[in-house]
Scaffold this active site. Structure first.
Site, PDB file in Angstrom:
ATOM      1  N   TYR A  95      -3.957  40.541 -10.937  1.00  0.00           N
ATOM      2  CA  TYR A  95      -2.963  39.601 -10.433  1.00  0.00           C
ATOM      3  C   TYR A  95      -2.684  39.845  -8.953  1.00  0.00           C
ATOM      4  O   TYR A  95      -2.358  38.907  -8.218  1.00  0.00           O
ATOM      5  CB  TYR A  95      -1.673  39.694 -11.257  1.00  0.00           C
ATOM      6  CG  TYR A  95      -1.758  38.945 -12.565  1.00  0.00           C
ATOM      7  CD1 TYR A  95      -1.457  37.585 -12.625  1.00  0.00           C
ATOM      8  CD2 TYR A  95      -2.153  39.586 -13.732  1.00  0.00           C
ATOM      9  CE1 TYR A  95      -1.540  36.889 -13.821  1.00  0.00           C
ATOM     10  CE2 TYR A  95      -2.241  38.891 -14.931  1.00  0.00           C
ATOM     11  CZ  TYR A  95      -1.935  37.548 -14.977  1.00  0.00           C
ATOM     12  OH  TYR A  95      -2.037  36.851 -16.157  1.00  0.00           O
ATOM     13  N   GLU A 137       1.197  38.995 -21.771  1.00  0.00           N
ATOM     14  CA  GLU A 137      -0.127  39.515 -22.142  1.00  0.00           C
ATOM     15  C   GLU A 137      -0.030  40.916 -22.720  1.00  0.00           C
ATOM     16  O   GLU A 137      -0.785  41.266 -23.640  1.00  0.00           O
ATOM     17  CB  GLU A 137      -1.052  39.472 -20.929  1.00  0.00           C
ATOM     18  CG  GLU A 137      -1.489  38.047 -20.595  1.00  0.00           C
ATOM     19  CD  GLU A 137      -1.947  37.862 -19.158  1.00  0.00           C
ATOM     20  OE1 GLU A 137      -2.286  38.880 -18.510  1.00  0.00           O
ATOM     21  OE2 GLU A 137      -1.967  36.717 -18.674  1.00  0.00           O
TER      22      GLU A 137
END
Length: 379
Positions: A95, A137
């Site tokens: 990310y 997640e």
């Protein structure tokens, strides 16, 4: 935490994103994959080739900007994406890579300095969104860790058997190379398969619905071979898979996804188009293991009998279970296709003209197929 001024800055970019979002995200992907070529084995290069990936991200960025004051309305979409990320084994550090390249792309495409307050606002906004994705997640990863037979990341499987289901679709029976246990997944979920694509010289991942309910013996995917059609290039992964022999090794992620059979005690209606029948077959097979406790409608549309996968299986189940009702529409019936025997209607599927008994009000509905097909059924 975003200030009101920063929220207003994000909202001010909505018109720009509507007009130039795809150009921005296309630039972003080229920048990120150029700086981080190892990510080419994570991203679908076929979607990069077609531009679908850029369009999807542009839509997501726009939706986030439009709902920046209440991102919770995007929760269903976030969950859908997070399952896909888990299936690709995406981890938190990635990310940071995405965020850095996204901010630089905004700066470079809009021609504003990185020190500009708009970049700072988008940096904070992206950070909040990334945290939401990472937390969601982590919960899914934890669920896999706690599920017997499941696993994290990639696991080596062997193609134990290939079965031709139609002129285009072949089923692959996959068994773990380590002979270990398999999880009891939910009927309708999918796995990601990763194979080396000789044409590209890199591995490529693709998601495929599991086309059978959990047996503990194998995982089955049924893959449509995407051939070149006019300006549309052939599918790299589907062509590679169809060319692999039994005994070949491939990498597979654990079953995941939030599209699955919810309630076996209710009436269920399955509506599919083309290869979209694969998760429906898995759900139907799950109901068979329970002796089909409630009536089921299995409605399917495809071009003709030549591409009608698992037709024999459905007919056998219908003969055995009176509670199973079927309806098949062939868009272009072949001369040998018999109306009332091979199919029930010619042309595109038309739910309005169908027997209302197949579409009860008190049922759960499942829809899967090409996007135009699904859009048509929602009208």
């Amino acid at each position: 935490m975003l200030s009101q001024h920063q929220i207003d800055l994000i909202k001010s970019t909505v018109p720009v994103l509507r007009e130039n979002g795809v150009a921005l995200t296309d630039y972003f992907y080229k920048r990120m994959l150029g700086n981080n070529p190892e990510l080419k084995e994570t991203f679908n290069m076929g979607h990069q080739r077609s531009g679908a990936q850029a369009k999807a991200l542009a839509g997501a960025v726009l939706a986030y900007a439009e709902n920046i004051e209440d991102p919770s309305v995007l929760a269903p979409v976030v969950e859908l994406i997070c399952h896909k990320h888990v299936s690709l084994n995406i981890q938190a550090p990635e990310y940071d890579i995405v965020g850095e390249n996204l901010l630089h792309s905004i700066s470079e495409v809009l021609n504003i300095p990185m020190e500009h307050e708009l970049i700072e606002a988008w940096g904070l906004a992206y950070g909040q969104l990334a945290d939401l994705f990472i937390q969601t997640e982590q919960k899914i990863y934890l669920e896999h860790q706690q599920t017997q037979g499941s696993w994290l990341g990639w696991r080596e499987f062997l193609i134990a058997e290939k079965v031709k289901e139609s002129d285009e679709i072949t089923s692959f029976y996959l068994v773990p190379k380590d002979n270990g246990a398999l999880p009891k997944y939910k009927a309708g979920q999918y796995v990601t398969v990763r194979v080396l694509v000789p044409e590209l010289g890199i591995k490529q991942p693709r998601q495929y619905s599991l086309s059978d309910c959990a047996s503990g013996q194998y995982l089955r995917i049924s893959v449509k071979r995407e051939d070149e059609k006019g300006e549309l290039a052939g599918g790299w992964v589907s062509s590679t898979l169809h060319g692999l022999a039994e005994g070949s090794e491939i990498e597979v992620s654990a079953p995941t996804g939030n599209f699955y059979l919810i309630d076996s005690s209710k009436r269920n209606v399955f509506i599919s188009g083309g290869v979209g029948l694969t998760p429906m077959i898995a759900m139907l097979n799950q109901l068979v293991t329970l002796d089909m406790p409630q009536p089921v409608s299995f409605i399917h549309a495809c071009r003709s009998s030549q591409v009608h996968a698992m037709k024999k299986h459905i007919h056998e189940l219908k003969a055995k279970y009176p509670r199973l009702s079927t309806f098949t529409a062939y868009e272009f019936p072949h001369q040998g296709d018999v109306l009332g025997e091979d199919y029930d209607a010619a042309g595109r599927l038309d739910l309005v003209s169908m027997d209302a008994g197949l579409l009860p009000a008190n049922a759960d509905y499942y829809l899967c197929g090409p996007m135009p097909f699904m859009a048509e059924q929602h009208k």
